[in-house]
Design a protein around this motif. Structure first.
Motif, PDB file in Angstrom:
ATOM      1  N   GLU A  75      28.697 -25.351  -8.845  1.00  0.00           N
ATOM      2  CA  GLU A  75      28.752 -26.437  -7.871  1.00  0.00           C
ATOM      3  C   GLU A  75      27.494 -27.299  -7.991  1.00  0.00           C
ATOM      4  N   VAL A  76      27.626 -28.608  -7.852  1.00  0.00           N
ATOM      5  CA  VAL A  76      26.477 -29.505  -8.006  1.00  0.00           C
ATOM      6  C   VAL A  76      25.355 -29.149  -7.034  1.00  0.00           C
ATOM      7  N   SER A  77      25.734 -28.752  -5.807  1.00  0.00           N
ATOM      8  CA  SER A  77      24.699 -28.477  -4.808  1.00  0.00           C
ATOM      9  C   SER A  77      23.759 -27.350  -5.245  1.00  0.00           C
ATOM     10  N   VAL A  78      24.241 -26.441  -6.106  1.00  0.00           N
ATOM     11  CA  VAL A  78      23.377 -25.360  -6.587  1.00  0.00           C
ATOM     12  C   VAL A  78      22.151 -25.936  -7.272  1.00  0.00           C
ATOM     13  N   SER A  79      22.333 -27.049  -8.001  1.00  0.00           N
ATOM     14  CA  SER A  79      21.202 -27.612  -8.739  1.00  0.00           C
ATOM     15  C   SER A  79      20.117 -28.085  -7.779  1.00  0.00           C
ATOM     16  N   ASP A  80      20.517 -28.642  -6.627  1.00  0.00           N
ATOM     17  CA  ASP A  80      19.514 -29.084  -5.655  1.00  0.00           C
ATOM     18  C   ASP A  80      18.664 -27.910  -5.184  1.00  0.00           C
ATOM     19  N   TYR A  81      19.358 -26.816  -4.860  1.00  0.00           N
ATOM     20  CA  TYR A  81      18.624 -25.631  -4.405  1.00  0.00           C
ATOM     21  C   TYR A  81      17.720 -25.087  -5.496  1.00  0.00           C
ATOM     22  N   LEU A  82      18.250 -25.065  -6.725  1.00  0.00           N
ATOM     23  CA  LEU A  82      17.449 -24.527  -7.824  1.00  0.00           C
ATOM     24  C   LEU A  82      16.235 -25.401  -8.095  1.00  0.00           C
ATOM     25  N   GLU A  83      16.422 -26.709  -8.019  1.00  0.00           N
ATOM     26  CA  GLU A  83      15.286 -27.598  -8.235  1.00  0.00           C
ATOM     27  C   GLU A  83      14.202 -27.340  -7.206  1.00  0.00           C
ATOM     28  N   ARG A  84      14.622 -27.171  -5.963  1.00  0.00           N
ATOM     29  CA  ARG A  84      13.635 -26.889  -4.923  1.00  0.00           C
ATOM     30  C   ARG A  84      12.990 -25.528  -5.138  1.00  0.00           C
ATOM     31  N   TRP A  85      13.819 -24.598  -5.633  1.00  0.00           N
ATOM     32  CA  TRP A  85      13.323 -23.237  -5.838  1.00  0.00           C
ATOM     33  C   TRP A  85      12.205 -23.206  -6.860  1.00  0.00           C
ATOM     34  N   ILE A  86      12.384 -23.965  -7.943  1.00  0.00           N
ATOM     35  CA  ILE A  86      11.386 -23.881  -9.014  1.00  0.00           C
ATOM     36  C   ILE A  86      10.145 -24.706  -8.688  1.00  0.00           C
ATOM     37  N   ARG A  87      10.243 -25.657  -7.785  1.00  0.00           N
ATOM     38  CA  ARG A  87       9.069 -26.418  -7.371  1.00  0.00           C
ATOM     39  C   ARG A  87       8.066 -25.489  -6.701  1.00  0.00           C
ATOM     40  N   LYS A  88       6.855 -25.627  -7.110  1.00  0.00           N
ATOM     41  CA  LYS A  88       5.822 -24.750  -6.570  1.00  0.00           C
ATOM     42  C   LYS A  88       5.590 -25.071  -5.091  1.00  0.00           C
ATOM     43  N   GLY A  89       5.381 -24.052  -4.319  1.00  0.00           N
ATOM     44  CA  GLY A  89       5.000 -24.281  -2.930  1.00  0.00           C
ATOM     45  C   GLY A  89       6.150 -24.614  -2.010  1.00  0.00           C
ATOM     46  N   ASP A  90       7.368 -24.562  -2.528  1.00  0.00           N
ATOM     47  CA  ASP A  90       8.503 -24.817  -1.661  1.00  0.00           C
ATOM     48  C   ASP A  90       9.075 -23.484  -1.205  1.00  0.00           C
ATOM     49  N   ASN A  91       9.085 -23.282   0.094  1.00  0.00           N
ATOM     50  CA  ASN A  91       9.499 -21.973   0.584  1.00  0.00           C
ATOM     51  C   ASN A  91      10.959 -21.914   1.020  1.00  0.00           C
ATOM     52  N   SER A  92      11.675 -23.013   0.811  1.00  0.00           N
ATOM     53  CA  SER A  92      13.034 -23.057   1.346  1.00  0.00           C
ATOM     54  C   SER A  92      13.993 -22.256   0.470  1.00  0.00           C
TER      55      SER A  92
END
Lengths: 159, 510
Positions: free
Chosen positions: B474-491
């Motif tokens: 699903e496209v939305s997974v990419s949004d979560y993954l992008e945030r996940w790999i960003r340093k300092g993002d705790n979401s």
């Protein structure tokens, strides 16, 4: 994919790619000739030969007058203190995120065509992969390289 | 006895601080390594040579061996090493002289192994590994065990992390080390369900197709033809294919048996040690801080019986080809996996809610597997002039596509990501966030219509990298993954619409 990276490549990149395609795709034009040499042009071979020649020619022309423009339009990059963000590809859109703490080294490279147009490409290597921001203005390329290496040094984390 | 003999052959024992050569048997070891590395070329040369009658075959073989032996002797002669002030200096190379300097501070692991040849002469092989990729060149093929121990002693770091000497004499500090052995029954199961069977089959198939004209003029062939009950051409083909498969299976069976026999995995405080092999002993040392990912593989033949193999990706230390994939344990029951990993790499026992490809992705999986199998089936159809019934193979192909759809999933918690996918075998990987080198998200124009994406994650492995990917998410997974790999993002706490109850990795079930 939201918040797409904002920076574009230098427009001169199109000219450089056109010359590179004009030289690099010459072998495509040689394919029909090779076909004629090895299989002849009698009977069905003639039609195959014509089809092949048309395709090769179209590809060669598109490679110069179409693909570089489309490619340039679809290239985006952005660098901040946390990561490098690349977005490119026409038929297959590819987004790559490289955390700066994983960057092992950055290089700028410049072939003869890029040098003529005062362009350079930046190569980013991690322990696993290598990515390229192709054809940036020399000054920008140097700046990008220095930025990445400064940020990478700040972002301390074990590999 | 052998040791003293080898010392005699090397001349008077010299000091380590002077340049010295290896034991002459290194020349043979080198020649054998050359044969192993150029096997294909040699076979081609032999086939070409065999055209000229028997006498010329002998010339070809004899000449080939002589050349290799000369090469081996030359490389032995040119290879010299010495140790001075905690620095090893190796000179090697015939045309291009190579000088290698390995300082004590940079040496990470010293592996002492003994192949068949080395064991015959009571010698050992020493591999000195540094973090740099060129380190695989620092290998001394044949020296006496005593010399090897001196080298280890001299290159050992003061804190004693580098170099463990012998299987039996571990330092007292590492007494709590645990060793795992592969039970004999599991070894047999592993060997008989080995995946190298397919590779062996293709190799044999190629050799057979090349050698067929030679065989058909042979008396053995005549005899063989009279023995098998060949009534029709089809029957003949089936018999031959069956025999080829049997032969390939035997090859992979004994190949696995010999290379993974006598398997043991020892866990020290800061590294893992794997020893394996019946004739040729292999030792692999993996410091914990080099592990990039742990993955388990459930082979097609193994999955029905609940077996899987455990692998890891290591940076810097792989096999001699620079490949960092290491088989951590050849065969284990899936339900014993958790307790097993608990004792070895407890930080890799993780699980998270599985994000699976949505239902509309299923037809893309099935379509793709059909797309791959149509040319294969068409080829078989044309090659064997088979009946139209062969197209029934499209059903298992579609089933394979569905399996790939079913087994694809991705999940993550704050600092780990778990990826599960199937090519032929099902693979489930656990990767730490800090080990993910980059994140690739791809969307082809067809995927764009369907609102799907593919995810690709790279980890370091040996000199290169290895990628783990899941397609049609699903496209939305990419949004979560992008945030996940960003340093300092705790979401990392995700609340996605169609979250399943399933977990990745789900090796806990059953």
């Amino acid at each position: 994919m939201k918040k797409t990276p904002s920076k574009k490549l230098t427009p001169r990149a199109i000219r450089a790619w056109q010359w590179a395609a004009a030289g690099g795709n010459l072998f495509i034009l040689s394919l029909p000739i090779l076909y004629a040499i090895f299989l002849g042009w009698q009977g069905i071979h003639l039609w195959v030969l014509i089809a092949l020649a048309v395709i090769a020619l179209l590809y060669y022309i598109a490679g110069i007058f179409l693909i570089p423009y489309v490619r340039w339009r679809h290239w985006r990059y952005e660098i901040d203190e946390h990561e490098i963000d690349l977005l490119r590809g026409v038929l297959i859109r590819r987004r790559t995120l490289i955390p700066l703490s994983r960057v092992q080294h950055v290089d700028t490279t410049q072939g003869p065509i890029l040098r003529w147009y005062k362009l350079a490409s930046v190569t980013i290597s991690t322990a696993a992969t290598t990515h390229e921001i192709s054809a940036l203005d020399e000054m920008i390329a140097d700046h990008v390289r220095d930025t990445i290496s400064t940020y990478a040094r700040l972002a301390e984390e074990d590999v | 006895m052998f040791a003293t003999q080898s010392q005699l052959m090397q001349g008077l024992p010299k000091k380590m601080s002077e340049f010295r050569r290896q034991h002459p048997i290194a020349a043979v070891a080198r020649a054998l390594a050359l044969i192993k590395g150029n096997l294909v070329t040699i076979i081609v040369l032999l086939v070409v040579g065999s055209r000229g009658g028997e006498a010329s075959v002998i010339w070809w073989i004899g000449g080939g061996f002589l050349t290799l032996l000369v090469l081996g002797v030359v490389s032995w002669w040119r290879f010299q090493y010495k140790i001075e002030d905690g620095e090893m200096h190796i000179k090697r190379g015939l045309f291009v002289r190579q000088n290698m300097y390995l300082t004590r501070d940079r040496v990470q692991v010293i592996d002492i192994t003994a192949g068949v040849l080395q064991r015959m002469f009571g010698l050992v092989k020493v591999e000195i590994k540094t973090a740099a990729s060129s380190s695989r060149e620092a290998t001394i093929d044949a020296i006496s065990r005593a010399d090897a121990e001196i080298i280890t002693e001299k290159l050992k770091k003061k804190n004693g992390t580098a170099g463990d000497l012998q299987d039996t004499e571990e330092p007292a500090a590492e007494k709590q080390a645990r060793t795992f052995h592969l039970p004999g029954k599991n070894l047999l199961v592993a060997a008989s369900t080995s995946g190298s069977f397919g590779i062996a089959l293709s190799v044999i198939g190629t050799i057979f197709s090349q050698a067929e004209p030679l065989i058909s003029e042979n008396e053995i062939y005549e005899w063989f033809m009279s023995v098998i009950p060949a009534e029709t051409d089809l029957f003949l083909i089936i018999t031959v294919v069956g025999l080829l498969i049997l032969f390939a299976w035997l090859m992979s069976f004994f190949g696995t048996l010999f290379s993974y026999g006598d398997f043991s995995l020892t866990v020290f405080s800061d590294e893992l040690l794997i020893t394996r092999g019946i004739f040729e002993k292999k030792r692999i040392t993996i410091p914990f801080n080099r592990i990039q990912a742990i993955w388990i593989m459930e082979g097609v033949l193994r999955q029905p019986f609940g077996y899987c193999s455990v692998h890891l990706e290591s940076a810097g230390y792989g096999d001699s080809k620079g490949n960092g994939s290491i088989l951590l344990f050849p065969l284990i029951k899936k339900h014993k996996l958790d307790p097993f990993l608990e004792k070895i790499v407890p930080e890799y026992i993780k699980s998270a809610p599985a994000q699976k490809p949505p239902l509309r992705a299923m037809r893309r999986y099935i379509f793709k597997s059909l797309l791959i199998s149509v040319p294969v089936i068409a080829g078989l159809w044309w090659l064997f002039d088979a009946s139209l019934w062969i197209w029934i193979l499209l059903i298992p192909a579609a089933f394979w596509g569905w399996l790939r759809y079913r087994d694809a999933s991705i999940g993550w918690d704050y600092d780990n990501i778990m990826i599960s996918f199937r090519n032929l075998a099902k693979t489930t990987a656990v990767i730490k966030k800090t080990r993910a080198q980059d994140l690739d998200i791809e969307q082809s124009w067809i995927q764009k219509f369907r609102n799907l994406i593919s995810v690709n994650l790279h980890v370091a492995s040996g000199d290169q990298g290895r990628s783990f990917s899941v397609k049609e998410l699903e496209v939305s997974v990419s949004d979560y993954l992008e945030r996940w790999i960003r340093k300092g993002d705790n979401s990392h706490s995700i609340d996605m619409g169609q979250q399943t109850k399933q977990l990745v990795p789900h090796w806990r079930e059953g």
